[in-house]
Scaffold this motif. Structure first.
Motif: not given
Length: 499
Positions: A456-470
């Motif tokens: 959550i702290r990492a997200l507070e530094y800002g995650l740009p719009p992102t797509g992810g897949e496994g």
């Protein structure tokens, strides 16, 4: 004494006699000039006259798969696991010591031979041996039907024996290697950076699964074997790595089936500035490209089905698929909207004989109905999209539908092969989702997601719009090699302990 015990005793006796000859019974190396596969590929189609004219000399090695004697003529069949070749031996054509070595050989032994290539009177491609070198003794007899081992219990527990006697098994694992190489080439060719993330983590995250627990003695702390690399890969996207992927081993403390092994391999990737819709198109390209590189085309046989892996793939929303399947099963009309209402969804589940847990919301019930009625019917490649929010704690909600997230799963052959999201990047909403998962955990859901404060702290530094897949590599290999069980495509699957 059983026949098996007698054979073992005889083989050990032969090894003792070999030692008495003064040879090294466990030599350190053997320098060969050709592999058996090389010889068969280069000269296997040559005629008798061509081989006599060229007088090709070779030094090769392999495992003995047959021993035959006809008077003064003696024959071995050697294999390097890919190809086989016959070897002709005469006492008057080699040193006395070498012929004595030959007389002490058993099925399954490893030997090296020197000689020239020729064709016998029956036109068999053969090495006329001038030397024989002992390389290793097979102390345990191979199965009587050495050309095939059908006992799956032995095949999985003793994969080395399976590879000796079942050429098809080796071909499966060679195909698996090509799958991994093709995926890596596809990703790096599109500018993705391959990275590595921790396999031991202080918080088990990135999926809804029960983890394995271990303990670090020096730090005196419990750690969890990775259930997914997701949260670490997205931390890298926060750090500015716009395209990352990892081919990773994951561990989930769950049941074992034809589609599940507690230790399995995924390729997981994240790309900034994209969403799940774009990933559907990329996934179609990935699957088709890998299929062509591994099998030579995009049409494959899986069980009783002929699959087309050529884009575009079918697409259906999860609630629509679940409602349609429930309607067919119950013989009455059920609408996707019914599966958004707690009481209506629970009623449908009850009619279908599906248990609804205490406090379970409509979205989880819709997911349960889908899994029970739809999954194994999705044979041709199909994207199932728009999942309920409560079963997708890491996915971004649709802007006009907070009960639904931008997520898809790809099904091929009746099981899930890939799972993708538009990634949730709102730290406040992510905290709410984790807290909801903690509520599920308190009600006894051992697969609920744990709270991860650092993420959550990492997200507070800002995650740009992102797509992810496994993408599940084991299951993709199952499809491409027509393998019915995940154990057929994992070299050493986990097996129940033998008493």
């Amino acid at each position: 004494m059983s026949s098996q015990e007698e054979q073992v005793q005889q083989r050990r006796s032969n090894l003792d006699e070999l030692a008495k000859l003064g040879i090294e019974i466990y030599p350190r190396k053997f320098e060969r000039r050709h592999t058996i596969s090389d010889l068969v590929a280069a000269y296997g189609e040559c005629t008798h006259d061509e081989l006599e004219a060229d007088r090709v000399e070779t030094v090769t090695s392999g495992r003995i798969l047959a021993i035959r004697s006809f008077g003064k003529a003696n024959f071995l069949v050697l294999s390097d696991g890919l190809a086989k070749i016959q070897v002709y031996l005469r006492q008057d054509s080699m040193p006395e010591l070498d012929f004595r070595i030959y007389k002490l050989l058993d099925f399954g032994d490893w030997v090296g031979v020197e000689g020239r290539l020729f064709r016998t009177k029956t036109n068999e491609f053969t090495i006329w041996a001038s030397r024989v070198h002992f390389l290793a003794k097979c102390l345990l007899p191979l199965p009587e039907k050495w050309h095939g081992l059908t006992d799956v219990e032995i095949r999985y527990r003793q994969r080395y024996l399976d590879l000796v006697v079942n050429p098809d098994s080796r071909r499966v694992f060679e195909a698996r290697s090509r799958v991994v190489a093709a995926i890596r080439s596809f990703m790096t060719g599109r500018g993705y950076l391959e990275v590595e993330t921790p396999m031991m983590q202080p918080v088990a995250g990135g999926a809804l699964a029960r983890p394995f627990v271990t303990h670090h003695n020096t730090l005196d702390m419990d750690l969890y074997l990775r259930i997914a690399p997701e949260l670490y890969l997205k931390r890298l996207t926060v750090g500015g790595m716009e395209k990352v992927f990892e081919i990773n081993r994951n561990f989930r403390n769950e049941g074992i089936s034809t589609q599940h092994n507690p230790e399995f391999t995924m390729m997981e990737f994240y790309e900034a500035y994209t969403d799940y819709q774009a990933l559907m198109t990329m996934t179609e390209e990935l699957i088709a490209t890998v299929a062509r590189q591994v099998t030579g085309g995009d049409q494959v046989t899986f069980g009783d089905h002929e699959l087309s892996l050529a884009p575009p793939f079918a697409r259906v929303s999860l609630r629509d698929a679940a409602a349609e399947a429930a309607s067919r099963r119950l013989g009455r009309s059920i609408d996707a909207a019914d599966l958004r209402d707690y009481l209506k969804a629970a009623g449908v589940a009850q009619e279908l004989g599906i248990e609804v847990g205490a406090g379970q919301r409509a979205g989880k019930t819709a997911m349960d109905i889908f899994e029970r009625l739809c999954e194994d019917r999705l044979i041709q490649p199909t994207f199932v999209y728009d999942f309920p929010t409560e079963v997708s704690p890491l996915s971004k909600q649709k802007p006009d539908d907070p009960d639904t997230v931008e997520r898809f799963e790809l099904y091929i052959g009746g099981f899930e092969v890939a799972n993708a999201f538009s990634e949730l990047n709102d730290p406040a909403e992510q905290r709410r989702r984790f807290e909801a998962q903690l509520g599920n955990r308190a009600r006894g859901d051992l697969e609920a997601h744990a709270m991860d404060e650092d993420y959550i702290r990492a997200l507070e530094y800002g995650l740009p719009p992102t797509g992810g897949e496994g993408v599940g590599i084991d299951r993709l290999v199952m499809v491409l090699t027509n393998s019915a069980s995940i154990r057929d495509v994992i070299l050493f699957p986990l097996m129940r302990k033998r008493e």
